[in-house]
Design a protein around this motif. Structure first.
Motif, mmCIF file in Angstrom:
data_model
loop_
_atom_site.group_PDB
_atom_site.id
_atom_site.type_symbol
_atom_site.label_atom_id
_atom_site.label_comp_id
_atom_site.label_asym_id
_atom_site.label_seq_id
_atom_site.Cartn_x
_atom_site.Cartn_y
_atom_site.Cartn_z
ATOM 1 N N SER A 259 64.969 11.530 42.175
ATOM 2 C CA SER A 259 64.338 11.880 40.964
ATOM 3 C C SER A 259 62.748 11.567 40.974
ATOM 4 N N ALA A 260 61.820 12.283 40.081
ATOM 5 C CA ALA A 260 60.304 11.971 40.093
ATOM 6 C C ALA A 260 59.990 10.592 39.305
ATOM 7 N N ILE A 261 60.988 10.478 38.433
ATOM 8 C CA ILE A 261 60.811 8.993 37.642
ATOM 9 C C ILE A 261 61.290 8.042 38.403
ATOM 10 N N TYR A 262 62.181 7.899 39.327
ATOM 11 C CA TYR A 262 62.604 6.863 40.140
ATOM 12 C C TYR A 262 61.646 6.503 41.210
ATOM 13 N N GLN A 263 61.033 7.752 41.824
ATOM 14 C CA GLN A 263 60.244 7.562 42.802
ATOM 15 C C GLN A 263 58.775 6.834 42.477
#
Length: 361
Positions: A259-263
């Motif tokens: 996910s973008a948020i995790y990255q």
């Protein structure tokens, strides 16, 4: 030797024996290439491996850019570097900046004052509670803080040794970096004007973004992941305040590694986003942080938004909002249209007040 000189010599020797240094002992030029030793000895701050690499890079280079996840010690690192430079270079001037005043006064400057207050060895200078008044020594060395809103605040800075520290650099306008670069053209007295940029990789454009991609050759760049901290690697609290194994593991399971948020928030990587995306990554992160920090009960008429997934692995989502707060999101996959309609009706029945007609989006 005069009687005055004799007493001065005795006092200086006694002060050195007691570990006390007078203002005259500064700047500590012998520590110019030993920032790790200075930070640990004079400030009493324990650095972990990645932080040591970064401070050595700024000691031996000119421009350093650090993108990272959350809770890796960026703020403490920034103020320790500022104090090291201030303490070790003649005519040193450190300008610390960030996007908003709260970040400068409430986070950067507060951390600087705290580090100085707890330092085992005195760092001389007049310290103000206000960043723009700064920390100033009798020989004109100084650290000041300001908000990165006006290029005029950056332009025209001169001195033998200058350093710019830009926190939350992803959100700083290119105009500010252009002004900083203009000052770098003049240089100091044989020393390069140093720039240290730090931040979460939230906006895939601008100087901070380019420093890790097409302009990487002009910077010493670092990526620091939250799961690289000693707290995570050893699965226990080694250094207070750094990211923990429990938090990183929770976010991996909650958000998913892809996910973008995790990255962005954990791995310190720029997320891949489509130019045709309606809502950008920064808006998503800001919205999530507002949701996490929300206190109280949502007020206003019930609004229900439904994003229906027809094919593939996409999820259908039902969002329930009152006022400016989306207080619940329900997701499911693989349901028929009739089943989706049933879930929407159930959500409305559960959340609406008696007699309240919800608005559908």
């Amino acid at each position: 030797m005069s009687l005055v000189d004799a007493f001065a010599s005795i006092f200086a020797g006694e002060s050195e024996r007691l570990g006390i240094r007078s203002d005259a002992a500064f700047p500590l030029t012998s520590y110019q290439k030993k920032p790790v030793e200075f930070i640990e000895e004079y400030l009493g701050v324990e650095l972990w491996d990645k932080q040591k690499e970064i401070v050595l890079a700024i000691a031996f280079g000119a421009r350093v850019s650090v993108k990272s996840g959350h809770k890796v010690g960026k703020t403490r690192l920034a103020v320790c570097v500022a104090i090291w430079f201030y303490s070790c270079f003649e005519d040193a001037r450190v300008l610390m900046t960030s996007v908003v005043a709260r970040q400068v006064s409430g986070i950067l400057w507060r951390e600087l004052r705290k580090v100085l207050a707890k330092a085992p060895k005195k760092i001389p200078g007049r310290l103000s509670e206000l960043p723009d008044k700064g920390l100033k020594a009798d020989d004109f060395r100084e650290i000041v803080g300001f908000t990165a809103r006006e290029p005029e605040a950056v332009q025209g800075t001169s001195g033998a040794n200058i350093m710019y520290i830009v926190d939350e650099a992803s959100g700083v306008d290119d105009e500010i970096f252009t002004a900083i670069d203009g000052n770098r053209a003049g240089g100091g007295d044989g020393s390069p004007i140093r720039v240290l940029m730090l931040g979460n990789p939230t906006i895939p454009s601008g100087e901070f973004f380019r420093s890790h991609y097409d302009k990487k050759e002009f910077y010493t760049s670092f990526t620091v992941s939250s799961d690289q901290t000693p707290n995570v690697l050893q699965k226990k609290i080694v250094i207070r305040g750094l990211a923990t194994w429990e938090w990183c593991d929770e976010k991996k399971r909650e958000w998913g590694e892809d996910s973008a948020i995790y990255q962005i928030r954990v791995k310190g990587n720029y997320a891949r986003t489509s130019e045709r995306a309606i809502i950008g990554i920064q808006d998503q992160i800001d919205s999530e942080e507002r949701f996490e920090n929300f206190k109280g009960k949502p007020k206003g008429r019930l609004h229900v938004g439904v994003d229906v997934a027809r094919y593939g692995d996409d999820d259908t989502a039902i969002a329930l909002r009152r006022g400016n707060c989306i207080f619940k999101i329900i997701t499911f996959n693989g349901l028929s249209e009739d089943a989706v309609a049933h879930e929407v009706i159930q959500a409305i029945r559960t959340e609406r007040k008696e007699g309240e007609p919800p608005a559908m989006l």
